[in-house]
Design an enzyme around this catalytic site. Structure first.
Site, mmCIF file in Angstrom:
data_model
loop_
_atom_site.group_PDB
_atom_site.id
_atom_site.type_symbol
_atom_site.label_atom_id
_atom_site.label_comp_id
_atom_site.label_asym_id
_atom_site.label_seq_id
_atom_site.Cartn_x
_atom_site.Cartn_y
_atom_site.Cartn_z
ATOM 1 N N GLY A 1 0.771 -1.045 -0.158
ATOM 2 C CA GLY A 1 -0.028 -0.140 0.048
ATOM 3 C C GLY A 1 0.963 1.176 0.012
ATOM 4 O O GLY A 1 1.043 1.884 1.090
ATOM 5 N N GLN B 1 -2.756 -7.420 -2.317
ATOM 6 C CA GLN B 1 -2.085 -7.943 -1.267
ATOM 7 C C GLN B 1 -2.537 -9.197 -0.803
ATOM 8 O O GLN B 1 -1.676 -10.198 -0.159
ATOM 9 C CB GLN B 1 -2.210 -6.909 0.046
ATOM 10 N N HIS C 1 -6.344 -2.189 4.373
ATOM 11 C CA HIS C 1 -7.022 -1.956 5.908
ATOM 12 C C HIS C 1 -8.252 -2.827 6.221
ATOM 13 O O HIS C 1 -9.310 -2.431 6.675
ATOM 14 C CB HIS C 1 -7.204 -0.607 6.370
#
Length: 262
Positions: free
Chosen positions: A47, A90, A117
């Protein structure tokens, strides 16, 4: 984490506040990475957005080989030739394996998750990288776990904690146990004492949505030695795979055990 490219860790007065907890995060990075920052580290950040943080790491970690991953192409330019960016998600384990094979075949020293997140995505990514591509003694940082309290995120939700107090049945049993009639009759005193002990609240309905729930799973790993205790637990006794874990404001820091779990 959006950061200016600088040659040293900024002081509190010099850092522009552009995200919740930035100063706190920087303090943790200085504390844990600072002592090794001149070493030839293998460094991965998930990120990276525009690449501001990568430019910071490029300057602050003068000998590190730095890798970034984001769902969009990073447009920043890096002078040192030590930074490379990948595009992808991810939770893509095949991509993570390729990145590791190309950039850190012997494992990363430091991994930072500042990506989606979202609890499930961070969870998949963490365990795959931690078990397969983080060196023993390496650091894994997780940023912004508090998004689990924010309804704006897909797995977030507002939290309304219950008051810290005895429940009605606990208060009743307390009064009964302390009453003169029960205290003067030994069998009744033993019986009410046993009931109080066995009906006391054992579960606490804390928030477990999204990133918050994922962090609580990591706490379970910290408790592995107690969880598998030969006298009190279940399963094959083993140590935690974590050397230690620190939870602070929006930030988790985990150091991988040097010799793995026993």
């Amino acid at each position: 984490m959006s950061l200016p490219g600088t040659a040293r860790m900024k002081s509190v007065d010099e850092i522009p506040i552009d995200k919740l907890g930035l100063l706190h995060y920087l303090s943790n990075y200085e504390k844990y990475i600072g002592p090794i920052r001149t070493q030839p580290l293998k460094f991965l950040e998930l990120g990276v957005a525009r690449g501001d943080s990568l430019k910071y790491w490029e300057s602050w970690l003068p000998n590190a080989e730095i890798t970034g991953l984001d769902i969009a192409q990073c447009r920043a330019h890096f002078e040192s030739g030590r930074v490379r960016c990948y595009v992808g998600e991810q939770q893509d384990k095949a991509l993570l394996d390729r990145v590791a094979a190309e950039r850190a075949p012997k494992g990363f020293d430091v991994i930072i998750d500042d990506a989606a997140h979202v609890g499930q995505l961070a969870r998949i990514c963490f365990w795959h990288l931690f078990e397969n591509h983080l060196k023993p003694g390496g650091f894994y940082f997780i940023e912004d776990w508090g998004t689990g309290y924010w309804p704006q995120y897909p797995d977030g939700k507002h939290y309304s904690p219950k008051p810290v107090a005895l429940s009605p049945h606990e208060r009743l049993l307390d009064r009964l146990h302390k009453s003169r009639a029960v205290q003067t009759i030994y069998p009744l005193r033993k019986l009410t004492g046993w009931i109080r002990w066995n009906l006391v609240r054992r579960r606490f309905g804390g928030h477990d949505r999204g990133m918050v729930g994922f962090v609580k799973e990591l706490i379970d790993e910290c408790g592995a030695e107690d969880m598998t205790h030969p006298d009190f637990g279940t399963g094959t006794p083993r140590r935690s795979r974590f050397d230690w874990m620190r939870i602070s404001l929006g930030h988790v820091v985990i150091r991988k055990a040097d010799d793995g779990a026993a």
